[in-house]
Design a protein around this motif. Structure first.
Motif, PDB file in Angstrom:
ATOM      1  N   ALA A  22       0.831  -1.200   0.000  1.00  0.00           N
ATOM      2  CA  ALA A  22       0.000   0.000   0.000  1.00  0.00           C
ATOM      3  C   ALA A  22       0.865   1.250   0.000  1.00  0.00           C
ATOM      4  N   GLU A  23       0.351   2.284  -0.619  1.00  0.00           N
ATOM      5  CA  GLU A  23       1.057   3.564  -0.710  1.00  0.00           C
ATOM      6  C   GLU A  23       0.062   4.649  -0.346  1.00  0.00           C
ATOM      7  N   LEU A  24       0.378   5.446   0.672  1.00  0.00           N
ATOM      8  CA  LEU A  24      -0.596   6.406   1.182  1.00  0.00           C
ATOM      9  C   LEU A  24      -0.132   7.840   0.981  1.00  0.00           C
ATOM     10  N   LYS A  25      -0.959   8.606   0.294  1.00  0.00           N
ATOM     11  CA  LYS A  25      -0.667  10.035   0.161  1.00  0.00           C
ATOM     12  C   LYS A  25      -1.159  10.783   1.408  1.00  0.00           C
ATOM     13  N   ALA A  26      -1.070  12.104   1.360  1.00  0.00           N
ATOM     14  CA  ALA A  26      -1.365  12.911   2.549  1.00  0.00           C
ATOM     15  C   ALA A  26      -2.735  12.594   3.139  1.00  0.00           C
ATOM     16  N   ASP A  27      -2.745  12.443   4.453  1.00  0.00           N
ATOM     17  CA  ASP A  27      -3.982  12.244   5.224  1.00  0.00           C
ATOM     18  C   ASP A  27      -4.753  10.976   4.873  1.00  0.00           C
ATOM     19  N   ALA A  28      -4.178  10.099   4.103  1.00  0.00           N
ATOM     20  CA  ALA A  28      -4.842   8.823   3.827  1.00  0.00           C
ATOM     21  C   ALA A  28      -4.696   7.918   5.049  1.00  0.00           C
ATOM     22  N   LYS A  29      -5.636   6.996   5.193  1.00  0.00           N
ATOM     23  CA  LYS A  29      -5.622   6.135   6.379  1.00  0.00           C
ATOM     24  C   LYS A  29      -5.939   4.697   5.995  1.00  0.00           C
ATOM     25  N   LEU A  30      -5.083   3.801   6.410  1.00  0.00           N
ATOM     26  CA  LEU A  30      -5.258   2.381   6.098  1.00  0.00           C
ATOM     27  C   LEU A  30      -5.389   1.583   7.395  1.00  0.00           C
ATOM     28  N   VAL A  31      -6.430   0.757   7.450  1.00  0.00           N
ATOM     29  CA  VAL A  31      -6.608  -0.123   8.611  1.00  0.00           C
ATOM     30  C   VAL A  31      -6.722  -1.552   8.099  1.00  0.00           C
ATOM     31  N   VAL A  32      -5.813  -2.419   8.526  1.00  0.00           N
ATOM     32  CA  VAL A  32      -5.844  -3.811   8.059  1.00  0.00           C
ATOM     33  C   VAL A  32      -6.053  -4.737   9.252  1.00  0.00           C
ATOM     34  N   GLN A  33      -6.987  -5.642   9.086  1.00  0.00           N
ATOM     35  CA  GLN A  33      -7.132  -6.710  10.079  1.00  0.00           C
ATOM     36  C   GLN A  33      -6.974  -8.025   9.363  1.00  0.00           C
ATOM     37  N   GLU A  34      -5.902  -8.712   9.663  1.00  0.00           N
ATOM     38  CA  GLU A  34      -5.678 -10.020   9.053  1.00  0.00           C
ATOM     39  C   GLU A  34      -5.980 -11.105  10.081  1.00  0.00           C
ATOM     40  N   ARG A  35      -6.655 -12.175   9.621  1.00  0.00           N
ATOM     41  CA  ARG A  35      -6.936 -13.330  10.484  1.00  0.00           C
ATOM     42  C   ARG A  35      -6.526 -14.565   9.715  1.00  0.00           C
ATOM     43  N   LEU A  36      -5.609 -15.311  10.305  1.00  0.00           N
ATOM     44  CA  LEU A  36      -5.021 -16.419   9.569  1.00  0.00           C
ATOM     45  C   LEU A  36      -5.009 -17.651  10.449  1.00  0.00           C
ATOM     46  N   MET A  37      -5.457 -18.780   9.905  1.00  0.00           N
ATOM     47  CA  MET A  37      -5.265 -20.038  10.648  1.00  0.00           C
ATOM     48  C   MET A  37      -4.761 -21.091   9.681  1.00  0.00           C
ATOM     49  N   THR A  38      -3.720 -21.804  10.125  1.00  0.00           N
ATOM     50  CA  THR A  38      -3.202 -22.905   9.310  1.00  0.00           C
ATOM     51  C   THR A  38      -3.282 -24.181  10.129  1.00  0.00           C
ATOM     52  N   HIS A  39      -3.483 -25.295   9.430  1.00  0.00           N
ATOM     53  CA  HIS A  39      -3.535 -26.587  10.126  1.00  0.00           C
ATOM     54  C   HIS A  39      -2.929 -27.649   9.218  1.00  0.00           C
ATOM     55  N   GLY A  40      -2.866 -28.884   9.707  1.00  0.00           N
ATOM     56  CA  GLY A  40      -2.259 -29.950   8.900  1.00  0.00           C
ATOM     57  C   GLY A  40      -0.845 -29.586   8.513  1.00  0.00           C
ATOM     58  N   GLN A  41      -0.529 -29.774   7.246  1.00  0.00           N
ATOM     59  CA  GLN A  41       0.813 -29.483   6.744  1.00  0.00           C
ATOM     60  C   GLN A  41       0.866 -28.123   6.052  1.00  0.00           C
ATOM     61  N   GLN A  42      -0.137 -27.283   6.294  1.00  0.00           N
ATOM     62  CA  GLN A  42      -0.247 -26.034   5.536  1.00  0.00           C
ATOM     63  C   GLN A  42       0.912 -25.058   5.770  1.00  0.00           C
ATOM     64  N   GLN A  43       1.119 -24.245   4.755  1.00  0.00           N
ATOM     65  CA  GLN A  43       2.117 -23.184   4.853  1.00  0.00           C
ATOM     66  C   GLN A  43       1.487 -21.863   4.458  1.00  0.00           C
ATOM     67  N   ALA A  44       1.768 -20.828   5.210  1.00  0.00           N
ATOM     68  CA  ALA A  44       1.249 -19.509   4.855  1.00  0.00           C
ATOM     69  C   ALA A  44       2.363 -18.476   4.991  1.00  0.00           C
ATOM     70  N   TYR A  45       2.541 -17.707   3.932  1.00  0.00           N
ATOM     71  CA  TYR A  45       3.468 -16.582   3.962  1.00  0.00           C
ATOM     72  C   TYR A  45       2.633 -15.327   3.777  1.00  0.00           C
ATOM     73  N   SER A  46       2.811 -14.374   4.646  1.00  0.00           N
ATOM     74  CA  SER A  46       2.029 -13.156   4.505  1.00  0.00           C
ATOM     75  C   SER A  46       2.947 -11.947   4.620  1.00  0.00           C
ATOM     76  N   ILE A  47       2.937 -11.133   3.591  1.00  0.00           N
ATOM     77  CA  ILE A  47       3.821  -9.967   3.524  1.00  0.00           C
ATOM     78  C   ILE A  47       2.993  -8.698   3.407  1.00  0.00           C
ATOM     79  N   TYR A  48       3.262  -7.732   4.245  1.00  0.00           N
ATOM     80  CA  TYR A  48       2.656  -6.408   4.108  1.00  0.00           C
ATOM     81  C   TYR A  48       3.761  -5.381   3.963  1.00  0.00           C
ATOM     82  N   LYS A  49       3.597  -4.491   3.029  1.00  0.00           N
ATOM     83  CA  LYS A  49       4.563  -3.401   2.881  1.00  0.00           C
ATOM     84  C   LYS A  49       3.757  -2.121   2.702  1.00  0.00           C
ATOM     85  N   VAL A  50       3.805  -1.285   3.718  1.00  0.00           N
ATOM     86  CA  VAL A  50       2.989  -0.068   3.707  1.00  0.00           C
ATOM     87  C   VAL A  50       3.913   1.141   3.679  1.00  0.00           C
TER      88      VAL A  50
END
Lengths: 308, 308
Positions: free
Chosen positions: A177-205
């Motif tokens: 995400a790229e925010l100009k003046a006075d912009a506002k970002l709200v992120v709520q991530e909810r992640l669940m992995t089970h078994g042999q699962q793999q999760a990669y999560s990248i945020y770049k703000v």
């Protein structure tokens, strides 16, 4: 409702809460094809011509409208890249519900890679909900690699709810995400992995405008033998404020690597980060078990509350 | 005291608080050579034969003794790698004061790279103080690249005070620790950069034994055009607890990148991280200025308190 089988109906319900055709604009996609679409006076949806995907144009001043664009895969062996671009005019207030559900009963992997780009106009407000879900007892994997790119003009607000609770074997999630003046970002991530699962999560703000602000909170649970890597990066290059938080619960042999980063390039950038990884607190379990729950029920209840 | 000039005396005072020959065991090193050494009944110091540096052996049961091993460079153009190994027996309680001061009035770079390895016996307690300092108005750089490797046996305790307040143009600090059962590591890092200085600081703490614990706190200030990268990594591979914290103040055009990471490989690992980067709070400045301080004096006072 358009022609769809029981599995597809269940998937649409899981990822977009749809029991019926949604109100407002929508594009329903199943097994690699658009199966139903609606546009409104203010919201246009057009298929892209060069690649798979759609362009969504929201007229300036559009308020209280919604756009549903869920995707389901119920055939084994489908692999698709889908490019969806959202052009939101100035002074809008819209809800966008995306998400992808994969049911894989076959032996071939099924994969949906959705690349979503948002261009949010001045002073517009967007609420974005994205749910990922997998089911099916086939040996083929359910793979989802979403890329989300958000360009926020001055004074705009984006609230993102990114949820992957169940059934996704492998995911590589990238949100920029790229925010100009006075912009506002709200992120709520909810992640669940089970078994042999793999999760990669990248945020770049990237906070590039004065007065911009970001609040990125990731809550995750790694069960069984699953693995997660969480990578939350906030860059402050203006008079801005950024807060990120990673809260993770590990169970069984679950493993989690959290690598947040804060980069302050401006004396007026205020950046804060918190992270915590641990198992469910023993006292919490005991308390619920004294109320009559089994240990497994108590765990479920705690996790559900944590991921709510 | 042994033969040393005024500059050397000042450097020894800056990095090791020495006004005179220290009590207990010591090895004073100046411009690439050991200039004075003392051993005790319990503490032996021997020069290495293959590379530059010393082996320090502390007998089991040694309590309330100290080892001073400061290094100074007052000639321009010296570049040295020094390997110091500490073998601490069981049930010891010792203070180790290291540190390096460079005065560079010449045009050539001066560099001291100290590689310190600690092997800490069962139930031993070590307090380690390391100060780095630079001075001199030459155009040659003052460079310090310390590597610290800590192997902690069961029940041992290591407290580290790592300070670099002033005058070091470039530093690449790496600290690696491995903790067996019930071992405890406490690190307090204090870092300040100014001018065009660059500082990279990496911590990698491996909690491999049940009951092990680490608390790593880094406080730093980046002034003028300086740059810092802080990289704190804690890996929990047992029933352990880890806490890391990065608190940073940026001033002028200072820039800081904080990349902490938590890796939980065991359900009984409890890991927590906090980070914050920002400028000095305006209210704090105003309060001190109403007490009669100038803005610069108020800033100095706040920074001194923060880095204490």
């Amino acid at each position: 409702m358009v022609q769809m089988d029981a599995v597809q109906k269940r998937l649409f319900e899981e990822v977009a809460g749809l029991h019926d055709i949604p109100e407002g604009a929508y594009n329903l996609r199943a097994n690699g094809q658009s199966i139903s679409r609606n546009t409104t006076a203010n919201i246009d949806i057009r298929s892209k011509e060069d690649v798979s995907g759609i362009d969504i144009h929201v007229k300036a001043g559009t308020k209280n409208e919604s756009i549903h664009i869920p995707v389901v895969l119920s055939q084994s062996g489908i692999k698709e890249d889908v490019y969806n671009d959202f052009f939101i005019g100035e002074d809008c207030d819209v809800l966008i519900v995306a998400g992808c559900g994969i049911d894989n009963c076959g032996s071939q992997d099924s994969e949906h890679d959705g690349i979503h780009r948002f261009y949010i106009g001045k002073n517009s407000r967007v609420r974005y909900v994205e749910k990922h879900y997998g089911s099916g007892d086939g040996s083929g994997k359910r793979i989802l690699n979403p890329v989300t790119e958000v360009h926020m003009d001055e004074g705009s607000v984006m609230e993102m709810e990114m949820v992957q609770i169940k059934g996704v074997d492998s995911t590589n999630r990238t949100t920029i995400a790229e925010l100009k003046a006075d912009a506002k970002l709200v992120v709520q991530e909810r992640l669940m992995t089970h078994g042999q699962q793999q999760a990669y999560s990248i945020y770049k703000v990237d906070l590039i405008g004065d007065g911009s602000a970001a609040d990125v909170v990731s809550r995750s649970v790694a069960r069984d033998d699953s693995y997660q890597k969480l990578d939350l990066c906030v860059i402050g290059s203006a008079a801005c404020s950024g807060h990120t938080e990673c809260d993770s619960i590990i169970m069984d042999n679950g493993r989690i690597l959290a690598v947040p980063s804060l980069e302050a390039n401006n004396i007026d950038a205020a950046l804060v980060h918190e992270a915590a990884i641990g198992k469910i607190a023993g006292e919490q379990l005991v308390k619920l078990m004294t109320l009559g729950l089994t240990e497994a029920e108590a765990e479920e209840q705690i996790i559900n509350g944590f991921l709510k």
